[in-house]
Design an enzyme around this catalytic site. Structure first.
Site, PDB file in Angstrom:
ATOM      1  N   GLU A  51       0.841  -1.208   0.000  1.00  0.00           N
ATOM      2  CA  GLU A  51       0.000   0.000   0.000  1.00  0.00           C
ATOM      3  C   GLU A  51       0.868   1.248   0.000  1.00  0.00           C
ATOM      4  OE1 GLU A  51      -3.149   0.176  -1.127  1.00  0.00           O
ATOM      5  OE2 GLU A  51      -3.719  -1.195   0.484  1.00  0.00           O
ATOM      6  N   ASP A  63       2.928   2.299  -4.920  1.00  0.00           N
ATOM      7  CA  ASP A  63       2.930   2.361  -6.401  1.00  0.00           C
ATOM      8  C   ASP A  63       3.469   3.674  -6.952  1.00  0.00           C
ATOM      9  OD1 ASP A  63       0.597   3.821  -5.809  1.00  0.00           O
ATOM     10  OD2 ASP A  63      -0.636   2.813  -7.317  1.00  0.00           O
ATOM     11  N   GLY A  88     -12.941   2.903  -1.410  1.00  0.00           N
ATOM     12  CA  GLY A  88     -11.568   2.433  -1.579  1.00  0.00           C
ATOM     13  C   GLY A  88     -11.478   1.114  -2.329  1.00  0.00           C
ATOM     14  N   SER A 134     -11.934   1.142  -5.656  1.00  0.00           N
ATOM     15  CA  SER A 134     -11.617   1.595  -7.021  1.00  0.00           C
ATOM     16  C   SER A 134     -12.794   1.610  -7.982  1.00  0.00           C
ATOM     17  CB  SER A 134     -10.480   0.752  -7.611  1.00  0.00           C
ATOM     18  OG  SER A 134      -9.315   0.996  -6.896  1.00  0.00           O
ATOM     19  N   SER A 179     -13.758   4.252  -9.249  1.00  0.00           N
ATOM     20  CA  SER A 179     -13.396   5.213 -10.296  1.00  0.00           C
ATOM     21  C   SER A 179     -12.507   4.566 -11.354  1.00  0.00           C
ATOM     22  CB  SER A 179     -12.753   6.469  -9.717  1.00  0.00           C
ATOM     23  OG  SER A 179     -11.743   6.132  -8.818  1.00  0.00           O
ATOM     24  N   GLU A 218      -7.557   9.967 -14.918  1.00  0.00           N
ATOM     25  CA  GLU A 218      -7.787  10.277 -13.498  1.00  0.00           C
ATOM     26  C   GLU A 218      -6.891  11.443 -13.064  1.00  0.00           C
ATOM     27  OE1 GLU A 218      -9.004   7.276 -10.986  1.00  0.00           O
ATOM     28  OE2 GLU A 218      -9.466   8.878  -9.583  1.00  0.00           O
ATOM     29  N   ASP A 244      -4.587   0.765  -9.431  1.00  0.00           N
ATOM     30  CA  ASP A 244      -6.020   0.484  -9.559  1.00  0.00           C
ATOM     31  C   ASP A 244      -6.422   0.235 -11.010  1.00  0.00           C
ATOM     32  OD1 ASP A 244      -5.708   1.212  -6.945  1.00  0.00           O
ATOM     33  OD2 ASP A 244      -6.813   3.098  -7.111  1.00  0.00           O
ATOM     34  N   TYR A 250      -3.142  12.454   0.436  1.00  0.00           N
ATOM     35  CA  TYR A 250      -2.468  11.615  -0.561  1.00  0.00           C
ATOM     36  C   TYR A 250      -1.333  12.410  -1.219  1.00  0.00           C
ATOM     37  CZ  TYR A 250      -2.158   8.136  -4.338  1.00  0.00           C
ATOM     38  OH  TYR A 250      -1.734   7.159  -5.210  1.00  0.00           O
TER      39      TYR A 250
HETATM   40  C1  GLA Z   1      -5.198   4.774  -4.304  1.00  0.00           C
HETATM   41  C2  GLA Z   1      -4.432   5.078  -5.586  1.00  0.00           C
HETATM   42  C3  GLA Z   1      -3.423   3.972  -5.892  1.00  0.00           C
HETATM   43  C4  GLA Z   1      -2.545   3.663  -4.673  1.00  0.00           C
HETATM   44  C5  GLA Z   1      -3.382   3.476  -3.421  1.00  0.00           C
HETATM   45  C6  GLA Z   1      -2.559   3.325  -2.186  1.00  0.00           C
HETATM   46  O1  GLA Z   1      -5.999   3.655  -4.483  1.00  0.00           O
HETATM   47  O2  GLA Z   1      -5.324   5.204  -6.667  1.00  0.00           O
HETATM   48  O3  GLA Z   1      -2.650   4.332  -7.004  1.00  0.00           O
HETATM   49  O4  GLA Z   1      -1.591   4.662  -4.501  1.00  0.00           O
HETATM   50  O5  GLA Z   1      -4.285   4.562  -3.232  1.00  0.00           O
HETATM   51  O6  GLA Z   1      -1.831   2.142  -2.212  1.00  0.00           O
END
Ligand code: GLA
Length: 392
Positions: free
Chosen positions: A38, A41, A130, A132, A134, A166, A178, A228
């Site tokens: 986590e 990336d 959380g 994804s 999107s 995005e 994601d 973030y």
């Molecule tokens: C979100 C972002 C990903 C990643 C996670 C954390 O989901 O879209 O790219 O950075 O947070 O691991």
């Protein structure tokens, strides 16, 4: 009738009602759950997500002009725009269409052919959790445009296009995880993705004995976007400082745990904690995949737990709801490991649970969580699903 078949029937009926005839194509793209890795990336590191059995479906037909007429079944809202000079929707109730718009914009930026289409969108990835939703919307929309125009887009490119949408159109500076897993996920597998060079290895998940259980805090992720971006900046700062002694590093991915320990005390405290999370998380991710391949689920679970502690204490992206949910899960016998998944500050946890303990999990976690937070959790037992595809 399966749930998927029911959704396909519903979306097709809506299409016929709105546009007449039956849709020429039907595409889908799933949400994801990240098992471990986590906030690595955007540091060129390793992630280990699986696509989940919840997705976005788009049924559509090519038009002979430059208009896109889209309808979202989830919101009972339509949105119409033209492919030339696409702008974000300003009206709140059309906000969902920004994902459909984003991909039209990206295709234009990258010189890919686009044609107008009529389409109906329906998703069952929980929104803002959380998981994804999107990325699923973006990848499904990209696949819909490609299908309408009759062009093939290789899945890694599709993921990169969705990420660009995005970042540059929707305006959230995300990593690649994601979109990548939504585009390339494999049934019954998680993917170990090297986010630096976008290579991956599909690792089979055990098909019996253990389940992936997602629990939603039902706390919407308020702070997530600004925090973030702050975390990203802190990681870059860490690289900048560490370069004094490790001139060859380009990202935290290049720093070994040993090198980090050697220079850690020279970093300011906050930067040190952020870097420690990312560097140890990369190591945990690689080790967890080895454990899984060796059939050592217990070790995999321990590493999930350690990941959560690191995200909570060093990276500081957890929250009391996530912590309470993780704690409630870990109190149950047969739970191998439990951690927050995704960006944090709310959203979901993921737990690895012995099949025999799933019922106990469903029974015992909600009241404990409610007692700790006053909130209800929603529990999904999921299996790793196939990535984006044309259904017809
Ligand atoms: C979100 C972002 C990903 C990643 C996670 C954390 O989901 O879209 O790219 O950075 O947070 O691991």
């Amino acid at each position: 009738m399966t749930q998927e078949a029911q959704r396909i029937q519903e979306i097709t009926e809506k299409y016929t009602e709105l546009f007449g005839g039956i849709p020429e194509f039907l595409v889908r793209a799933p949400g994801r759950v990240n098992l471990i890795g986590e906030h690595t990336d955007y540091n060129d590191g390793f992630v280990f997500p699986a696509a989940i059995d919840r997705d976005v479906l788009i049924a559509g037909t090519r038009r002979n002009d430059r208009q896109v007429r889209a309808y979202a079944l989830n919101f009972n809202q339509s949105s119409t725009f033209t492919l030339d000079g696409v702008q974000p929707a300003t009206e709140g109730r059309e906000r969902w269409s920004n994902y459909v718009r984003a991909m039209a914009w990206v295709f234009a930026q990258e010189g890919l052919e686009t044609v107008g289409m009529n389409c109906v969108v329906q998703g069952d990835v929980p929104l803002g959790s959380g998981l994804s939703s999107s990325a699923a919307m973006l990848v499904a929309s990209g696949l819909a445009y490609a299908t309408a125009a009759g062009i093939e887009i290789e899945p890694v490119r599709l993921a990169l296009l969705a990420q660009r949408g995005e970042r540059e159109f929707v305006g959230v500076n995300v990593g690649i995880m994601d979109q990548f897993i939504s585009a390339l996920g494999q049934k019954n597998h998680a993917l170990l993705i090297d986010t630096r060079n976008l290579t991956y290895e599909a690792v089979p998940l055990p098909q019996s004995g253990v389940s992936i259980v997602i629990a939603d805090t039902n706390k919407r992720r308020g702070l997530v976007d600004s925090e973030y971006n702050t975390r990203r900046a802190e990681c870059e700062k860490a690289v900048e400082i560490l370069k004094q002694w490790l001139p060859d590093i380009k990202a935290l991915r290049d720093v070994s745990v040993e090198d980090f320990e050697r220079y850690a005390d020279r970093l300011p405290e906050t930067i040190r904690k952020r870097a420690r999370h990312v560097i140890t998380e990369d190591a945990r991710t690689l080790e967890s995949v080895e454990a899984l391949k060796a059939g050592d689920i217990a070790r995999f679970g321990e590493l999930m737990n350690a990941s959560h502690e690191s995200l909570k204490n060093d990276y500081q992206v957890s929250c009391k709801e996530l912590d309470a949910l993780v704690e409630a899960a870990r109190a149950i016998e047969g739970v191998y490991g439990s951690r927050m998944t995704g960006a944090g500050f709310g959203g979901c946890t993921v737990s690895l649970v012995a099949d025999a303990a799933v019922e106990a999990f469903k029974r015992a976690v909600p009241p404990r969580y409610k007692q700790a937070t006053g909130l209800n959790t929603t529990i999904y037992v999921t299996t790793a699903a196939q990535g984006a595809q044309r259904i017809r």
